[in-house]
Design an enzyme around this catalytic site. Structure first.
Site, PDB file in Angstrom:
ATOM      1  N   LYS A 114     -17.851 -12.303  -1.496  1.00 36.70           N
ATOM      2  CA  LYS A 114     -17.864 -12.772  -0.102  1.00 36.70           C
ATOM      3  C   LYS A 114     -19.271 -13.140   0.340  1.00 36.70           C
ATOM      4  CE  LYS A 114     -13.741 -10.570   1.774  1.00 36.70           C
ATOM      5  NZ  LYS A 114     -13.186  -9.702   2.818  1.00 36.70           N
ATOM      6  N   LYS A 197      -3.129 -18.582  -6.031  1.00 40.82           N
ATOM      7  CA  LYS A 197      -2.238 -17.761  -5.197  1.00 40.82           C
ATOM      8  C   LYS A 197      -2.180 -18.307  -3.773  1.00 40.82           C
ATOM      9  CE  LYS A 197      -4.923 -14.087  -3.127  1.00 40.82           C
ATOM     10  NZ  LYS A 197      -4.635 -13.045  -2.217  1.00 40.82           N
ATOM     11  N   LYS A 200      -4.475 -17.410   2.817  1.00 38.16           N
ATOM     12  CA  LYS A 200      -4.739 -18.013   4.133  1.00 38.16           C
ATOM     13  C   LYS A 200      -6.007 -18.846   4.122  1.00 38.16           C
ATOM     14  CE  LYS A 200      -6.595 -13.659   5.870  1.00 38.16           C
ATOM     15  NZ  LYS A 200      -5.996 -12.740   4.921  1.00 38.16           N
TER      16      LYS A 200
HETATM   17  P1  ATP Z   1      -7.386 -14.272   1.442  1.00 38.01           P
HETATM   18  O1  ATP Z   1      -7.420 -15.468   2.333  1.00 38.01           O
HETATM   19  O2  ATP Z   1      -8.605 -13.391   1.535  1.00 38.01           O
HETATM   20  O3  ATP Z   1      -6.975 -14.589   0.025  1.00 38.01           O
HETATM   21  P2  ATP Z   1      -4.762 -13.328   1.767  1.00 38.01           P
HETATM   22  O4  ATP Z   1      -4.055 -14.209   2.711  1.00 38.01           O
HETATM   23  O5  ATP Z   1      -4.556 -13.591   0.327  1.00 38.01           O
HETATM   24  O6  ATP Z   1      -6.284 -13.339   2.072  1.00 38.01           O
HETATM   25  P3  ATP Z   1      -5.020 -10.446   2.074  1.00 38.01           P
HETATM   26  O7  ATP Z   1      -5.357 -10.094   3.487  1.00 38.01           O
HETATM   27  O8  ATP Z   1      -6.060 -10.380   1.037  1.00 38.01           O
HETATM   28  O9  ATP Z   1      -4.298 -11.880   2.102  1.00 38.01           O
HETATM   29  O10 ATP Z   1      -3.805  -9.586   1.567  1.00 38.01           O
HETATM   30  C1  ATP Z   1      -2.885  -8.846   2.328  1.00 38.01           C
HETATM   31  C2  ATP Z   1      -1.831  -8.332   1.364  1.00 38.01           C
HETATM   32  O11 ATP Z   1      -0.978  -9.407   0.922  1.00 38.01           O
HETATM   33  C3  ATP Z   1      -2.396  -7.711   0.089  1.00 38.01           C
HETATM   34  O12 ATP Z   1      -1.689  -6.535  -0.215  1.00 38.01           O
HETATM   35  C4  ATP Z   1      -2.184  -8.750  -0.969  1.00 38.01           C
HETATM   36  O13 ATP Z   1      -2.007  -8.187  -2.246  1.00 38.01           O
HETATM   37  C5  ATP Z   1      -0.911  -9.458  -0.489  1.00 38.01           C
HETATM   38  N1  ATP Z   1      -0.928 -10.866  -0.894  1.00 38.01           N
HETATM   39  C6  ATP Z   1      -1.793 -11.796  -0.448  1.00 38.01           C
HETATM   40  N2  ATP Z   1      -1.527 -12.998  -0.986  1.00 38.01           N
HETATM   41  C7  ATP Z   1      -0.459 -12.829  -1.802  1.00 38.01           C
HETATM   42  C8  ATP Z   1       0.300 -13.713  -2.644  1.00 38.01           C
HETATM   43  N3  ATP Z   1       0.017 -14.987  -2.728  1.00 38.01           N
HETATM   44  N4  ATP Z   1       1.329 -13.212  -3.326  1.00 38.01           N
HETATM   45  C9  ATP Z   1       1.635 -11.899  -3.224  1.00 38.01           C
HETATM   46  N5  ATP Z   1       0.969 -11.018  -2.467  1.00 38.01           N
HETATM   47  C10 ATP Z   1      -0.066 -11.464  -1.751  1.00 38.01           C
END
Ligand code: ATP
Ligand code: LTN
Length: 333
Positions: A114, A197, A200
């Site tokens: 980060k 993956k 957001k």
């Molecule tokens: P970032 O923008 O930092 O990647 P994010 O939207 O991926 O954020 P996080 O806040 O990191 O989401 O994750 C919240 C939860 O959702 C975590 O437990 C994570 O494992 C799960 N998660 C996030 N993205 C996925 C995905 N694409 N598939 C399955 N689980 C997910």
């Protein structure tokens, strides 16, 4: 028999959760609330480790709470609360800061990632100590299990190390929590870039299905998902990431196996696949969106539910903090 405690947390960093958060994490949290005494915390103190617009933060905190409740977190079973409502999080974090080595904190890979993205001069000390605040979130509630994604494994290891260190210096104070790593198979990929993956922070919002999207928007995004040119409906993540992602989403949403779903579509084209997936996702998410909107239309009731969660959380958090202060040798008022 009393149930073991469980704790997990999520940042209020977006206006809507996405399908990955929902299928990968939230549906599992909902299931776990029957077997555990669950604490689910919306971590606003963590959110300000990067800059936040105050009115968006306030909105996103309520929107996050509404979506969790709408998706099945039951505030009468589990404590759903906001981190800044419980002073003990910041208080225990300070204590844990004082038993964490500088080198130890410097090894956290999420901070390195980060801070590299934002540039060293733009990274706050709060971002550096983020994992130590997370350890405080966890240890206050004496949980046996902490359900998190694979990316949080290192923070859980740090939490266990700090708990073990404190216990051995000052006597048994903290339960040593186990990471409950959520299944890789529940991973949902971006619709436009199906090897990445769903996240957001994605470049293109079309790749992301949001819980708060209208049905027509969801259908449109799924129908424009990237596939391939061989026309065959078959699950193969390597050779056919786009098609496999759609099949995986269908299977996760409906509970139908990949085999039975793909064989039901034999002889049909990607249009039929996309229609089936879009219908299933809309049927699953639409009631959640409507319920979340209802909750958001009555912020006073939502705040009451969060206050009820905070009251439950505060009891155990205060008890743990008080034990910590005693053990450290602080004179108590
Ligand atoms: P970032 O923008 O930092 O990647 P994010 O939207 O991926 O954020 P996080 O806040 O990191 O989401 O994750 C919240 C939860 O959702 C975590 O437990 C994570 O494992 C799960 N998660 C996030 N993205 C996925 C995905 N694409 N598939 C399955 N689980 C997910
Ligand atoms: N760092 C986590 C969010 C988080 C958390 C927690 C998760 C903050 N405190 C305590 C589990 C337990 C994330 O980014 N997903």
């Amino acid at each position: 028999m009393t149930k073991p405690n469980l704790l997990s947390g999520m940042q209020p960093s977006a206006a809507s959760l996405h399908l990955g958060n929902y299928l990968g994490a939230l549906t599992q949290w909902v299931k776990m609330q029957d077997d555990f005494n669950a604490y689910y915390v919306i971590v606003d103190l963590h959110a300000i480790t990067v800059s936040q617009d105050p009115s968006e933060l306030r909105q996103n905190t309520r929107r996050t709470a509404a979506q969790y409740i709408a998706a099945g977190i039951d505030p009468s079973k589990s404590a759903l609360f906001v981190q800044s409502h419980i002073p003990a999080h910041a208080q225990l974090a300070w204590v844990l800061n004082c038993i964490t080595g500088f080198g130890e904190a410097s090894r956290m890979t999420q901070f390195k990632d980060k801070s590299q993205k934002g540039g060293a001069d733009n990274s706050s000390v709060g971002l550096f100590t983020y994992p130590i605040l997370q350890a405080a979130d966890i240890l206050l509630y004496q949980p046996k299990a902490v359900p998190v994604g694979e990316d949080q494994r290192q923070h859980l290891e740090l939490t266990r190390d700090l708990a073990t260190r404190f216990n051995s210096r000052f006597g048994k104070t903290f339960e040593i929590p186990e990471a409950h790593i959520l299944k890789e198979t529940a991973k949902i990929y971006d619709l436009q870039e199906p090897t990445a993956k769903m996240s957001k922070s994605a470049q293109d919002p079309k790749g992301l299905v949001n819980l708060m999207d209208e049905p027509s928007v969801i259908a449109k995004k799924i129908k424009s998902a990237v596939t391939d040119t061989d026309g065959e409906i078959r699950f193969d993540r390597e050779a056919k990431p786009g098609v496999s992602n759609l099949i995986g989403i269908y299977s996760a949403v409906t509970g139908e196996s990949v085999e039975s779903f793909t064989s039901s579509l034999q002889g049909q084209g990607y249009g039929a696949l996309k229609t089936a997936v879009a219908d299933a996702v809309v049927a699953e998410l639409d009631p959640i969106r409507l319920r979340a909107q209802e909750l958001l239309a009555d912020p006073a009731e939502l705040d009451r539910l969060l206050a009820q969660g905070a009251a439950k959380a505060n009891q155990i958090a205060e008890r743990t903090l008080s034990d910590v202060y005693d053990k450290l040798g602080f004179v108590r008022p």
